[in-house]
Design a protein around this motif. Structure first.
Motif, PDB file in Angstrom:
ATOM      1  N   GLU A 108       0.836  -1.212   0.000  1.00  0.00           N
ATOM      2  CA  GLU A 108       0.000   0.000   0.000  1.00  0.00           C
ATOM      3  C   GLU A 108       0.864   1.252   0.000  1.00  0.00           C
ATOM      4  N   SER A 109       1.920   1.243   0.789  1.00  0.00           N
ATOM      5  CA  SER A 109       2.814   2.395   0.851  1.00  0.00           C
ATOM      6  C   SER A 109       3.472   2.648  -0.502  1.00  0.00           C
ATOM      7  N   ALA A 110       3.901   1.572  -1.152  1.00  0.00           N
ATOM      8  CA  ALA A 110       4.512   1.729  -2.480  1.00  0.00           C
ATOM      9  C   ALA A 110       3.494   2.282  -3.476  1.00  0.00           C
ATOM     10  N   GLY A 111       2.268   1.804  -3.388  1.00  0.00           N
ATOM     11  CA  GLY A 111       1.211   2.304  -4.277  1.00  0.00           C
ATOM     12  C   GLY A 111       0.966   3.785  -4.070  1.00  0.00           C
ATOM     13  N   HIS A 112       0.948   4.225  -2.815  1.00  0.00           N
ATOM     14  CA  HIS A 112       0.752   5.649  -2.524  1.00  0.00           C
ATOM     15  C   HIS A 112       1.929   6.475  -3.058  1.00  0.00           C
ATOM     16  N   VAL A 159       3.827   5.766  -5.646  1.00  0.00           N
ATOM     17  CA  VAL A 159       3.708   5.851  -7.113  1.00  0.00           C
ATOM     18  C   VAL A 159       2.619   6.844  -7.487  1.00  0.00           C
ATOM     19  N   LYS A 160       1.513   6.798  -6.764  1.00  0.00           N
ATOM     20  CA  LYS A 160       0.402   7.721  -7.041  1.00  0.00           C
ATOM     21  C   LYS A 160       0.868   9.172  -6.869  1.00  0.00           C
ATOM     22  N   ARG A 161       1.609   9.446  -5.792  1.00  0.00           N
ATOM     23  CA  ARG A 161       2.103  10.801  -5.569  1.00  0.00           C
ATOM     24  C   ARG A 161       3.089  11.224  -6.656  1.00  0.00           C
ATOM     25  N   ALA A 162       3.911  10.303  -7.113  1.00  0.00           N
ATOM     26  CA  ALA A 162       4.880  10.619  -8.158  1.00  0.00           C
ATOM     27  C   ALA A 162       4.188  10.943  -9.477  1.00  0.00           C
ATOM     28  N   VAL A 163       3.105  10.226  -9.761  1.00  0.00           N
ATOM     29  CA  VAL A 163       2.379  10.449 -11.026  1.00  0.00           C
ATOM     30  C   VAL A 163       1.606  11.761 -10.970  1.00  0.00           C
TER      31      VAL A 163
END
Length: 53
Positions: A41-45, A47-51
């Motif tokens: 979940e942390s990795a997904g967040h 990536v979302k912030r980076a995009v």
């Protein structure tokens, strides 16, 4: 004590140790799984912030 009695007591002690080990393993696997989910979940967040930025 006779040999059959000692054998039964030893078998009961061995069974208790096996059951206790299984319980610890199951709890440990549950913690490991929860940690893996949290990391994903942390990795997904991240990536979302980076995009978005």
């Amino acid at each position: 004590m006779s040999a059959p009695t000692l054998t039964k007591i030893a078998a009961a002690c061995a069974m208790l140790m096996v059951l206790a080990s299984c319980a610890n393993t199951i709890r440990g696997m549950g913690r490991d799984t929860a940690n893996a989910v949290n990391a994903t979940e942390s990795a997904g967040h991240s990536v979302k912030r980076a995009v978005v930025n």
